[in-house]
Motif scaffolding. Structure first.
Motif, PDB file in Angstrom:
ATOM      1  N   MET A 147      21.681 -19.721  77.002  1.00 51.77           N
ATOM      2  CA  MET A 147      21.423 -19.885  78.419  1.00 51.77           C
ATOM      3  C   MET A 147      20.495 -18.415  78.875  1.00 51.77           C
ATOM      4  SD  MET A 147      23.771 -19.956  82.044  1.00 51.77           S
ATOM      5  CE  MET A 147      23.189 -19.692  83.472  1.00 51.77           C
ATOM      6  N   ALA A 148      19.398 -18.675  79.451  1.00 55.63           N
ATOM      7  CA  ALA A 148      18.431 -17.532  79.634  1.00 55.63           C
ATOM      8  C   ALA A 148      18.735 -17.145  81.024  1.00 55.63           C
ATOM      9  CB  ALA A 148      16.914 -18.002  79.574  1.00 55.63           C
ATOM     10  N   GLY A 149      18.665 -15.747  81.256  1.00 59.83           N
ATOM     11  CA  GLY A 149      18.852 -15.190  82.525  1.00 59.83           C
ATOM     12  C   GLY A 149      17.831 -14.328  82.922  1.00 59.83           C
ATOM     13  N   HIS A 150      17.849 -13.544  84.251  1.00 58.75           N
ATOM     14  CA  HIS A 150      16.892 -12.796  84.621  1.00 58.75           C
ATOM     15  C   HIS A 150      16.994 -11.461  84.129  1.00 58.75           C
ATOM     16  CE1 HIS A 150      14.861 -15.071  87.763  1.00 58.75           C
ATOM     17  NE2 HIS A 150      16.092 -15.157  88.208  1.00 58.75           N
ATOM     18  N   SER A 151      15.780 -10.619  83.877  1.00 62.83           N
ATOM     19  CA  SER A 151      16.229  -9.163  83.238  1.00 62.83           C
ATOM     20  C   SER A 151      17.099  -8.420  84.116  1.00 62.83           C
ATOM     21  CB  SER A 151      14.772  -8.622  83.010  1.00 62.83           C
ATOM     22  OG  SER A 151      14.716  -7.479  82.506  1.00 62.83           O
ATOM     23  N   LYS A 152      17.826  -7.581  83.624  1.00 67.54           N
ATOM     24  CA  LYS A 152      18.733  -6.752  84.633  1.00 67.54           C
ATOM     25  C   LYS A 152      18.631  -5.435  83.902  1.00 67.54           C
ATOM     26  CE  LYS A 152      22.094  -9.535  84.884  1.00 67.54           C
ATOM     27  NZ  LYS A 152      21.828 -10.464  84.223  1.00 67.54           N
ATOM     28  N   TRP A 153      18.218  -5.169  82.748  1.00 67.60           N
ATOM     29  CA  TRP A 153      18.484  -3.944  81.815  1.00 67.60           C
ATOM     30  C   TRP A 153      17.833  -2.739  82.416  1.00 67.60           C
ATOM     31  CZ3 TRP A 153      21.886  -3.024  78.385  1.00 67.60           C
ATOM     32  CH2 TRP A 153      21.549  -1.933  77.789  1.00 67.60           C
ATOM     33  N   ARG A 180      25.837 -13.284  66.749  1.00 71.02           N
ATOM     34  CA  ARG A 180      27.123 -12.763  66.381  1.00 71.02           C
ATOM     35  C   ARG A 180      27.817 -12.415  67.471  1.00 71.02           C
ATOM     36  NH1 ARG A 180      31.232 -12.548  63.409  1.00 71.02           N
ATOM     37  NH2 ARG A 180      32.172 -10.560  62.974  1.00 71.02           N
ATOM     38  N   VAL A 181      27.176 -12.079  68.664  1.00 72.56           N
ATOM     39  CA  VAL A 181      27.840 -11.885  69.901  1.00 72.56           C
ATOM     40  C   VAL A 181      28.394 -12.987  70.370  1.00 72.56           C
ATOM     41  CG1 VAL A 181      27.535 -11.390  72.593  1.00 72.56           C
ATOM     42  CG2 VAL A 181      26.448  -9.940  70.816  1.00 72.56           C
ATOM     43  N   MET A 182      27.769 -14.144  70.497  1.00 71.31           N
ATOM     44  CA  MET A 182      27.974 -15.400  70.695  1.00 71.31           C
ATOM     45  C   MET A 182      29.270 -16.071  70.184  1.00 71.31           C
ATOM     46  SD  MET A 182      25.915 -19.000  71.387  1.00 71.31           S
ATOM     47  CE  MET A 182      24.661 -17.978  72.631  1.00 71.31           C
ATOM     48  N   GLU A 183      29.009 -15.570  68.538  1.00 69.48           N
ATOM     49  CA  GLU A 183      30.355 -16.188  67.840  1.00 69.48           C
ATOM     50  C   GLU A 183      31.795 -15.742  68.172  1.00 69.48           C
ATOM     51  OE1 GLU A 183      31.366 -16.145  63.296  1.00 69.48           O
ATOM     52  OE2 GLU A 183      29.581 -15.269  63.809  1.00 69.48           O
ATOM     53  N   VAL A 184      31.609 -14.285  68.261  1.00 65.82           N
ATOM     54  CA  VAL A 184      32.727 -13.550  68.383  1.00 65.82           C
ATOM     55  C   VAL A 184      33.295 -13.600  69.868  1.00 65.82           C
ATOM     56  CG1 VAL A 184      33.857 -11.280  68.435  1.00 65.82           C
ATOM     57  CG2 VAL A 184      32.263 -11.959  66.825  1.00 65.82           C
ATOM     58  N   ALA A 185      32.570 -13.634  70.986  1.00 63.75           N
ATOM     59  CA  ALA A 185      32.794 -13.899  72.180  1.00 63.75           C
ATOM     60  C   ALA A 185      33.389 -15.127  72.733  1.00 63.75           C
ATOM     61  CB  ALA A 185      31.735 -13.536  73.290  1.00 63.75           C
ATOM     62  N   LEU A 186      32.624 -16.234  72.186  1.00 62.96           N
ATOM     63  CA  LEU A 186      33.278 -17.514  72.660  1.00 62.96           C
ATOM     64  C   LEU A 186      34.643 -17.908  71.829  1.00 62.96           C
ATOM     65  CD1 LEU A 186      30.080 -19.655  72.649  1.00 62.96           C
ATOM     66  CD2 LEU A 186      31.168 -18.711  74.396  1.00 62.96           C
ATOM     67  N   ALA A 202      36.717 -15.769  70.965  1.00 67.03           N
ATOM     68  CA  ALA A 202      37.985 -14.928  71.897  1.00 67.03           C
ATOM     69  C   ALA A 202      38.195 -15.366  73.379  1.00 67.03           C
ATOM     70  CB  ALA A 202      37.364 -13.508  72.028  1.00 67.03           C
ATOM     71  N   GLY A 203      37.313 -16.489  73.633  1.00 67.08           N
ATOM     72  CA  GLY A 203      37.708 -17.175  75.084  1.00 67.08           C
ATOM     73  C   GLY A 203      36.706 -16.743  76.265  1.00 67.08           C
ATOM     74  N   ALA A 204      35.565 -16.034  75.965  1.00 63.83           N
ATOM     75  CA  ALA A 204      34.390 -15.840  76.802  1.00 63.83           C
ATOM     76  C   ALA A 204      34.174 -17.165  77.738  1.00 63.83           C
ATOM     77  CB  ALA A 204      33.230 -15.148  76.256  1.00 63.83           C
ATOM     78  N   GLU A 205      33.750 -17.263  78.803  1.00 68.45           N
ATOM     79  CA  GLU A 205      33.225 -18.293  79.446  1.00 68.45           C
ATOM     80  C   GLU A 205      31.840 -18.585  79.122  1.00 68.45           C
ATOM     81  OE1 GLU A 205      33.934 -17.727  83.667  1.00 68.45           O
ATOM     82  OE2 GLU A 205      36.009 -18.446  83.312  1.00 68.45           O
ATOM     83  N   ASP A 206      31.046 -17.607  79.074  1.00 63.60           N
ATOM     84  CA  ASP A 206      29.390 -17.874  78.890  1.00 63.60           C
ATOM     85  C   ASP A 206      28.889 -16.581  78.397  1.00 63.60           C
ATOM     86  OD1 ASP A 206      27.010 -19.149  78.960  1.00 63.60           O
ATOM     87  OD2 ASP A 206      26.949 -19.030  81.100  1.00 63.60           O
ATOM     88  N   VAL A 207      27.823 -17.069  77.509  1.00 62.13           N
ATOM     89  CA  VAL A 207      27.113 -15.932  77.003  1.00 62.13           C
ATOM     90  C   VAL A 207      25.601 -15.903  77.315  1.00 62.13           C
ATOM     91  CG1 VAL A 207      25.967 -14.731  74.958  1.00 62.13           C
ATOM     92  CG2 VAL A 207      28.434 -15.490  74.906  1.00 62.13           C
ATOM     93  N   ILE A 208      24.865 -15.150  77.799  1.00 63.12           N
ATOM     94  CA  ILE A 208      23.670 -15.179  78.627  1.00 63.12           C
ATOM     95  C   ILE A 208      22.508 -14.218  77.841  1.00 63.12           C
ATOM     96  CG2 ILE A 208      22.472 -15.242  80.642  1.00 63.12           C
ATOM     97  CD1 ILE A 208      24.978 -15.708  82.284  1.00 63.12           C
ATOM     98  N   THR A 209      21.481 -14.691  77.468  1.00 63.79           N
ATOM     99  CA  THR A 209      20.423 -13.760  76.918  1.00 63.79           C
ATOM    100  C   THR A 209      19.473 -13.704  78.074  1.00 63.79           C
ATOM    101  OG1 THR A 209      20.747 -14.685  74.723  1.00 63.79           O
ATOM    102  CG2 THR A 209      18.841 -13.422  75.504  1.00 63.79           C
ATOM    103  N   ASP A 210      19.300 -12.218  78.448  1.00 65.85           N
ATOM    104  CA  ASP A 210      18.181 -12.098  79.696  1.00 65.85           C
ATOM    105  C   ASP A 210      16.909 -12.145  78.948  1.00 65.85           C
ATOM    106  OD1 ASP A 210      20.289 -12.023  81.482  1.00 65.85           O
ATOM    107  OD2 ASP A 210      20.712  -9.896  81.193  1.00 65.85           O
ATOM    108  N   ASP A 211      15.950 -11.956  80.076  1.00 65.09           N
ATOM    109  CA  ASP A 211      14.625 -12.223  79.642  1.00 65.09           C
ATOM    110  C   ASP A 211      14.113 -10.930  78.733  1.00 65.09           C
ATOM    111  OD1 ASP A 211      14.344 -14.309  81.076  1.00 65.09           O
ATOM    112  OD2 ASP A 211      13.450 -13.479  82.975  1.00 65.09           O
ATOM    113  N   ASP A 212      14.756  -9.758  78.890  1.00 68.66           N
ATOM    114  CA  ASP A 212      14.237  -8.394  77.910  1.00 68.66           C
ATOM    115  C   ASP A 212      15.032  -8.495  76.704  1.00 68.66           C
ATOM    116  OD1 ASP A 212      16.746  -8.091  79.210  1.00 68.66           O
ATOM    117  OD2 ASP A 212      16.057  -6.411  80.423  1.00 68.66           O
ATOM    118  N   GLY A 213      15.920  -9.439  76.591  1.00 67.36           N
ATOM    119  CA  GLY A 213      16.778  -9.448  75.364  1.00 67.36           C
ATOM    120  C   GLY A 213      17.978  -8.840  75.502  1.00 67.36           C
ATOM    121  N   ALA A 214      18.505  -8.289  76.560  1.00 69.38           N
ATOM    122  CA  ALA A 214      19.889  -7.901  76.640  1.00 69.38           C
ATOM    123  C   ALA A 214      20.958  -9.074  76.655  1.00 69.38           C
ATOM    124  CB  ALA A 214      20.196  -7.209  78.137  1.00 69.38           C
TER     125      ALA A 214
END
Length: 239
Positions: A1-7, A150-156, A158-170
């Motif tokens: 899922m993509a998101g706005h840049s917030k970095w 890697r972040v998505m694999e570990v986070a989900l 562990a029970g995370a609800e969502d993993v979002i990649t922002d426009d700037d890569g954060a």
């Protein structure tokens, strides 16, 4: 899922906080005091206190200051009594703003917050006027360049609800409030340390502001954040 840049916004706020370390320490001390007063002085049995102490460590606050704040809250030492209060309002372009404060004088605080809104183009609203546009959740943000897979694999896992990649890569990991600590620990155990890790009020949607509107909104946010009683500031403006 993509998101706005917030970095850039994150780095801007972090830079301002680094410049004003003493103010950061004051805010963290208040958070520790309220957490200890409401949930007890044992971090092992008080998740909110544990999170506040982590904030203190991240701000390089001495352990003696931490213990002093806990002692004040639990009655070992005399000190001011702070209470939490939330103010809501609208900024430039109708952007929603939440200002969380800790204060020993609500009359003073509400006057200062209202004045800041009015002087800088905003409007203070009533309780609940904008809070419905935000979700109370855990948030971990990883710098651009971190492995998304890697972040998505570990986070989900562990029970995370969502993993979002922002426009700037954060990369942003969202958790339920109750799952924040366990997800954070799982990510750290996997060698993934977030640049930002906290419990927050995250906006469901954002309002894009550019040019003069963006500058005016940033000024309003800066003034609100600089108020002595402001503890946290949340908004849905994409600047």
């Amino acid at each position: 899922m993509a998101g706005h840049s917030k970095w850039a916004n994150i780095q801007h706020r972090k830079g301002r906080q680094d410049e004003k370390r003493q103010r950061v320490w004051t805010r963290v001390s208040r958070e520790i005091m309220v957490a200890a007063r409401t949930g007890g002085g044992d971090p092992g049995a008080n998740p909110r206190l544990r999170l506040a102490i982590e904030k203190a460590k991240a701000a390089n606050m001495p352990l003696t200051n931490v213990n002093h704040a806990i002692a004040k809250a639990t009655g070992t030492l005399e000190g001011m009594s702070y209470e939490e209060v939330r103010y809501e309002g609208y900024g430039i372009g109708g952007a929603a703003i939440i200002v969380d404060c800790m204060t020993d004088n609500k009359v003073r605080t509400v006057a200062e917050v209202r004045h800041a809104f009015l002087k800088h183009g905003g409007n203070m609203g009533t309780e609940g006027s904008v809070a419905f546009q935000f979700k109370h959740c855990g948030q971990l943000i990883f710098a651009p360049g971190t492995s998304e897979d890697r972040v998505m694999e570990v986070a989900l896992e562990a029970g995370a609800e969502d993993v979002i990649t922002d426009d700037d890569g954060a990369i942003e990991v969202l958790t339920a409030f109750a799952d924040f600590e366990s997800v954070k620990k799982a990510l750290e155990a996997a060698g993934l340390t977030a640049e930002v890790a906290n419990v927050t009020m995250r906006a469901d949607n954002s309002i894009e502001l550019t040019g003069d509107d963006a500058e005016r909104m940033q000024k309003l946010l800066d003034v609100l954040e600089d108020l002595d009683d402001t503890q946290d500031l949340f908004h849905n403006a994409a600047l």
